[in-house]
Design an enzyme around this catalytic site. Structure first.
Site, PDB file in Angstrom:
ATOM      1  N   HIS A  88      38.819 -54.893  45.252  1.00  0.00           N
ATOM      2  CA  HIS A  88      37.895 -56.179  44.617  1.00  0.00           C
ATOM      3  C   HIS A  88      37.636 -56.926  43.534  1.00  0.00           C
ATOM      4  O   HIS A  88      38.819 -57.216  43.689  1.00  0.00           O
ATOM      5  CB  HIS A  88      37.007 -55.030  43.753  1.00  0.00           C
ATOM      6  CG  HIS A  88      37.461 -54.232  42.525  1.00  0.00           C
ATOM      7  ND1 HIS A  88      37.388 -55.000  41.164  1.00  0.00           N
ATOM      8  CD2 HIS A  88      38.325 -53.140  42.007  1.00  0.00           C
ATOM      9  CE1 HIS A  88      38.418 -54.686  40.725  1.00  0.00           C
ATOM     10  NE2 HIS A  88      39.101 -53.178  40.825  1.00  0.00           N
TER      11      HIS A  88
ATOM     12  N   CYS B 283      42.285 -49.169  41.213  1.00  0.00           N
ATOM     13  CA  CYS B 283      42.246 -49.773  42.084  1.00  0.00           C
ATOM     14  C   CYS B 283      42.821 -51.080  42.915  1.00  0.00           C
ATOM     15  O   CYS B 283      44.271 -51.437  41.977  1.00  0.00           O
ATOM     16  CB  CYS B 283      40.929 -50.674  42.360  1.00  0.00           C
ATOM     17  SG  CYS B 283      39.091 -49.166  42.649  1.00  0.00           S
TER      18      CYS B 283
END
Length: 344
Positions: free
Chosen positions: A283, A299
């Site tokens: 992301h 992440c």
């Protein structure tokens, strides 16, 4: 760009850049390969040119800031790997010439600020914590300057240095920006490799050729990124951030789940690529200058513009290989089940 941490707002962006010599459009466009290694803490016209050329070749230096920092050096090394030209931290003339040959058009160009660039709405203040973000109807830019800098993959400091005296908040005003619209088209991606130790993400085509490179923030000791191979499950423009109190993040007071509205200053940034482990993804970020320089909550974090480029060229099922050591290859990497824990 937005400076937020749990409990405090970092204001390093207020500092003016240190310049190495004259910096204007002509100096950048006419810059030659530096005869010696540029000083890493000074903005240099040759480094601005190098970073734009790398960005346009799909070997991202992260935020274009005019400094030969770690991310620019990583990108240069990856480009050398693709071309087969030996390189260390110095800017080899052969690599410089290869980058020049792979790109067309001036490095920086004039841009007339459009109505949309100054329309907003803009945040009146930068939320310091996730709790402060909860009541916001959107998490957009804090100023036209922030939006323009991100639009052209630049740091706010470099954009201001190239445009002394400009306000950045008037439609019709002409400013000098990085010519990143000349970025080469990225072919379809067949495989991604995430190097957790070196904090990089590489993209390969179906023949195994390296076609793109990105610096990345990848996990942390207390919230590690998974090992083994995951797959892309989908993409999401303007993702909503879902907070679960089970995460128990430092500085978050709420004991109830909550959602944060989308926007470039959302903790997930402006784009999300979902992976086949619950809560894990690739992301964007509200802090492009921190990419590969700070930890994530499990992440893989890229600049907003890089993750969007990546998301446009992957499809559902694209394998994402997580390498625990820089010498491991995807064929030898041990496959382990990924943790099922949401993170950012």
């Amino acid at each position: 760009m937005m400076r937020w941490m749990f409990g405090a707002v970092i204001s390093l962006w207020l500092a003016a850049p240190t310049l190495a010599g004259n910096l204007d459009a002509a100096a950048v466009n006419d810059a030659a390969c530096p005869a010696k290694q540029p000083v890493t803490d000074k903005v240099n016209a040759s480094v601005v040119k190098l970073q734009v050329l790398l960005d346009r070749a799909q070997f991202s230096p992260g935020e274009i800031d005019g400094r030969l920092g770690e991310n620019a050096q990583k990108a240069l090394k990856a480009f050398a790997e693709q071309t087969g030209i030996p390189s260390d931290k110095a800017i080899a003339p052969e690599l410089w010439d290869k980058l020049i040959a792979a790109s067309e058009g001036p490095i920086v160009v004039d841009y007339k600020i459009a109505d949309a660039d100054v329309k907003g709405p803009f945040l009146k203040e930068l939320p310091a914590t996730l709790d402060d973000m909860k009541p916001r109807n959107a998490l957009g830019y804090a100023s036209p300057l922030e939006g323009l800098a991100e639009k052209f993959h630049m740091s706010e400091e470099l954009l201001k240095a190239l445009n002394p005296g400009k306000s950045f908040d008037k439609a019709g005003e002409t400013i000098v920006v990085a010519n990143v619209s000349a970025r080469s088209e990225l072919p379809r991606i067949a495989r991604l490799e995430v190097d957790k130790k070196n904090e990089t993400l590489k993209a390969f085509n179906a023949t195994g050729r390296l076609i793109a490179f990105y610096p990345a923030s990848i996990g942390s000791p207390d919230r590690p990124t998974p090992s083994g191979t995951l797959k892309v499950t989908g993409t999401n423009d303007r993702p909503i951030y879902h907070y679960n109190p089970d995460y128990n993040f430092d500085g978050v007071k709420s004991r109830e789940p909550f959602d944060l509205k989308p926007g470039p200053n959302n903790p997930l940034g402006a784009y999300w690529i979902g992976l086949s482990a619950q809560g894990y993804g690739i992301h964007g970020t509200a802090e492009p200058d921190k990419v590969s320089k700070s930890a994530s909550h499990g992440c893989v974090r890229l600049t907003n513009w890089d993750v969007r480029t990546l998301g446009d060229r992957v499809k559902r099922g694209t394998p994402v290989v997580f390498l625990d050591a820089p010498t491991e290859s995807s064929s030898k990497q041990q496959r382990q089940p990924a943790a099922s824990r949401a993170s950012n």
